[in-house]
Scaffold this motif. Structure first.
Motif, PDB file in Angstrom:
ATOM      1  N   ALA A  18      -7.902 -57.134  10.033  1.00  0.00           N
ATOM      2  CA  ALA A  18      -8.782 -56.773  11.072  1.00  0.00           C
ATOM      3  C   ALA A  18      -8.400 -55.754  11.728  1.00  0.00           C
ATOM      4  O   ALA A  18      -9.371 -54.803  11.942  1.00  0.00           O
ATOM      5  N   THR A  19      -7.158 -55.376  12.103  1.00  0.00           N
ATOM      6  CA  THR A  19      -6.904 -54.358  12.909  1.00  0.00           C
ATOM      7  C   THR A  19      -6.897 -53.101  12.143  1.00  0.00           C
ATOM      8  O   THR A  19      -7.553 -51.995  12.600  1.00  0.00           O
ATOM      9  N   SER A  20      -6.552 -53.215  10.898  1.00  0.00           N
ATOM     10  CA  SER A  20      -6.633 -51.888   9.993  1.00  0.00           C
ATOM     11  C   SER A  20      -8.107 -51.610   9.915  1.00  0.00           C
ATOM     12  O   SER A  20      -8.434 -50.383   9.794  1.00  0.00           O
ATOM     13  N   ARG A  21      -9.070 -52.499   9.660  1.00  0.00           N
ATOM     14  CA  ARG A  21     -10.436 -52.183   9.506  1.00  0.00           C
ATOM     15  C   ARG A  21     -11.090 -51.446  10.821  1.00  0.00           C
ATOM     16  O   ARG A  21     -11.822 -50.625  10.864  1.00  0.00           O
ATOM     17  N   TRP A  22     -10.589 -51.946  12.146  1.00  0.00           N
ATOM     18  CA  TRP A  22     -11.040 -51.560  13.164  1.00  0.00           C
ATOM     19  C   TRP A  22     -10.500 -50.055  13.437  1.00  0.00           C
ATOM     20  O   TRP A  22     -11.449 -49.150  13.616  1.00  0.00           O
ATOM     21  N   LEU A  23      -9.124 -49.690  13.060  1.00  0.00           N
ATOM     22  CA  LEU A  23      -8.901 -48.513  13.399  1.00  0.00           C
ATOM     23  C   LEU A  23      -9.367 -47.475  12.334  1.00  0.00           C
ATOM     24  O   LEU A  23      -9.632 -46.477  12.458  1.00  0.00           O
ATOM     25  N   THR A  24      -9.712 -48.097  11.170  1.00  0.00           N
ATOM     26  CA  THR A  24     -10.555 -47.301  10.102  1.00  0.00           C
ATOM     27  C   THR A  24     -11.649 -46.912  10.540  1.00  0.00           C
ATOM     28  O   THR A  24     -12.019 -45.681  10.332  1.00  0.00           O
ATOM     29  N   ASP A  25     -12.429 -47.761  11.094  1.00  0.00           N
ATOM     30  CA  ASP A  25     -14.015 -47.382  11.692  1.00  0.00           C
ATOM     31  C   ASP A  25     -13.728 -46.540  12.712  1.00  0.00           C
ATOM     32  O   ASP A  25     -14.596 -45.496  12.797  1.00  0.00           O
ATOM     33  N   VAL A  26     -12.723 -46.511  13.676  1.00  0.00           N
ATOM     34  CA  VAL A  26     -12.632 -45.444  14.729  1.00  0.00           C
ATOM     35  C   VAL A  26     -12.467 -44.164  14.155  1.00  0.00           C
ATOM     36  O   VAL A  26     -12.890 -43.207  14.528  1.00  0.00           O
ATOM     37  N   THR A  27     -11.346 -44.201  13.135  1.00  0.00           N
ATOM     38  CA  THR A  27     -11.196 -42.863  12.641  1.00  0.00           C
ATOM     39  C   THR A  27     -12.673 -41.991  11.893  1.00  0.00           C
ATOM     40  O   THR A  27     -12.466 -40.874  11.823  1.00  0.00           O
ATOM     41  N   GLU A  28     -13.318 -42.987  11.334  1.00  0.00           N
ATOM     42  CA  GLU A  28     -14.378 -42.505  10.491  1.00  0.00           C
ATOM     43  C   GLU A  28     -15.588 -41.866  11.779  1.00  0.00           C
ATOM     44  O   GLU A  28     -16.298 -41.173  11.640  1.00  0.00           O
ATOM     45  N   GLN A  29     -15.199 -42.636  12.947  1.00  0.00           N
ATOM     46  CA  GLN A  29     -16.476 -41.877  14.011  1.00  0.00           C
ATOM     47  C   GLN A  29     -15.810 -40.702  14.834  1.00  0.00           C
ATOM     48  O   GLN A  29     -16.736 -39.970  15.346  1.00  0.00           O
ATOM     49  N   ARG A  30     -14.423 -40.535  14.697  1.00  0.00           N
ATOM     50  CA  ARG A  30     -13.942 -39.553  15.445  1.00  0.00           C
ATOM     51  C   ARG A  30     -12.944 -38.542  14.762  1.00  0.00           C
ATOM     52  O   ARG A  30     -12.432 -38.894  13.837  1.00  0.00           O
ATOM     53  N   ASP A  31     -13.255 -37.428  14.994  1.00  0.00           N
ATOM     54  CA  ASP A  31     -12.269 -36.145  14.251  1.00  0.00           C
ATOM     55  C   ASP A  31     -11.195 -35.930  14.897  1.00  0.00           C
ATOM     56  O   ASP A  31     -10.275 -35.179  14.479  1.00  0.00           O
ATOM     57  N   ASP A  32     -10.767 -36.579  15.961  1.00  0.00           N
ATOM     58  CA  ASP A  32      -9.601 -36.344  16.719  1.00  0.00           C
ATOM     59  C   ASP A  32      -8.416 -37.508  16.688  1.00  0.00           C
ATOM     60  O   ASP A  32      -7.357 -37.744  17.315  1.00  0.00           O
ATOM     61  N   VAL A  33      -8.558 -38.415  15.446  1.00  0.00           N
ATOM     62  CA  VAL A  33      -7.904 -39.521  15.191  1.00  0.00           C
ATOM     63  C   VAL A  33      -7.307 -39.434  13.752  1.00  0.00           C
ATOM     64  O   VAL A  33      -8.138 -39.327  13.198  1.00  0.00           O
ATOM     65  N   THR A  34      -6.080 -39.360  13.532  1.00  0.00           N
ATOM     66  CA  THR A  34      -5.535 -39.460  12.184  1.00  0.00           C
ATOM     67  C   THR A  34      -4.898 -40.415  11.799  1.00  0.00           C
ATOM     68  O   THR A  34      -4.052 -41.063  12.701  1.00  0.00           O
ATOM     69  N   LEU A  35      -5.434 -41.507  11.093  1.00  0.00           N
ATOM     70  CA  LEU A  35      -4.862 -42.758  10.777  1.00  0.00           C
ATOM     71  C   LEU A  35      -4.255 -42.769   9.546  1.00  0.00           C
ATOM     72  O   LEU A  35      -4.260 -42.294   8.339  1.00  0.00           O
ATOM     73  N   THR A  36      -2.806 -43.242   9.448  1.00  0.00           N
ATOM     74  CA  THR A  36      -2.029 -43.647   8.189  1.00  0.00           C
ATOM     75  C   THR A  36      -1.806 -44.964   8.282  1.00  0.00           C
ATOM     76  O   THR A  36      -1.171 -45.713   9.196  1.00  0.00           O
ATOM     77  N   LEU A  37      -2.262 -45.746   6.915  1.00  0.00           N
ATOM     78  CA  LEU A  37      -1.727 -47.249   6.941  1.00  0.00           C
ATOM     79  C   LEU A  37      -0.372 -47.169   6.053  1.00  0.00           C
ATOM     80  O   LEU A  37      -0.205 -46.278   5.084  1.00  0.00           O
ATOM     81  N   ARG A  38       0.518 -48.111   6.290  1.00  0.00           N
ATOM     82  CA  ARG A  38       1.752 -48.014   6.019  1.00  0.00           C
ATOM     83  C   ARG A  38       2.104 -49.714   5.627  1.00  0.00           C
ATOM     84  O   ARG A  38       1.477 -50.282   6.249  1.00  0.00           O
ATOM     85  N   GLN A  39       3.020 -49.570   4.744  1.00  0.00           N
ATOM     86  CA  GLN A  39       3.514 -50.937   4.369  1.00  0.00           C
ATOM     87  C   GLN A  39       4.506 -51.877   5.103  1.00  0.00           C
ATOM     88  O   GLN A  39       5.349 -50.936   5.496  1.00  0.00           O
ATOM     89  N   MET A  40       4.497 -52.989   5.480  1.00  0.00           N
ATOM     90  CA  MET A  40       5.589 -53.747   5.951  1.00  0.00           C
ATOM     91  C   MET A  40       5.472 -55.086   4.956  1.00  0.00           C
ATOM     92  O   MET A  40       4.553 -55.263   4.151  1.00  0.00           O
TER      93      MET A  40
END
Length: 203
Positions: A18-40
């Protein structure tokens, strides 16, 4: 000013999804956010309980998903991590599938990767990579933790844990609020009760 976001996820965790999809959506809306998904890894986090057979069947199945999915994610090049996590996540959290060899092959094919790489799900030699990725997440956060871990401009915290995926202006408003909290050196924790898994379909 660009905001950098690192989100540490486990393929078995619906809250991380859920958190990753929210952050991905925000990144797609804005060009001032860079998102990197990482593993745990929840399987690494709970290794002692798993070894001791201390889990009920439901949680043991959850850890199996963490282990097999974690191995598959560890086997792909980091440049493909986000799309592979998305392909697995849709199968696990939306279609409620186990990460079988067939599901892994389908996800790999969707991402344009070699379907033969599905053998990674049963390859214990990849556990060292998974454990190293988890150890990095722990170092970033500062102590052992569940998922998601989010670091904004290098400032890491557990969460935010969300019970549904916000969209449109609500997604942006939540992100802006979290950025403010992340940049506050005095902020440590905020929590309220919740129950059950999150709602993973967007409104």
């Amino acid at each position: 000013m660009n905001t950098t976001v690192d989100c540490y996820v486990d393929p078995a965790c619906p809250f991380a999804w859920a958190t990753s999809r929210w952050l991905t959506d925000v990144t797609e809306q804005r060009d001032d956010v860079t998102l990197t998904l990482r593993q745990m890894s929840l399987a690494t986090l709970n290794a002692e309980a798993i070894a001791g057979g201390e889990m009920d069947p439901s949680m043991a199945h959850h850890m199996d998903t963490s282990r097999t999915g974690g191995r598959l994610l560890a086997s792909v090049d980091p440049s493909h991590f986000a799309e592979m996590y998305a392909a697995l996540g849709r199968r696990v959290h939306l279609e409620h599938l186990d990460i079988t060899a067939d599901a892994a092959r389908d996800a790999l094919t969707e991402c344009g990767l070699d379907p033969g790489q599905a053998a990674a799900t049963d390859d214990p030699t990849l556990d060292e990579r998974v454990e190293a990725a988890h150890a990095h997440a722990v170092r970033i956060y500062g102590e052992s933790s569940g998922t998601p871990i989010v670091a904004i401009d290098g400032r890491a915290f557990f969460g935010p844990v969300i019970t549904e995926i916000p969209t449109d202006s609500a997604a942006a408003d939540l992100f802006d609020a979290v950025v403010v909290l992340a940049h506050s050196s005095s902020f440590a924790q905020m929590q309220r009760p919740r129950s059950g898994p999150p709602t993973l379909t967007k409104g």
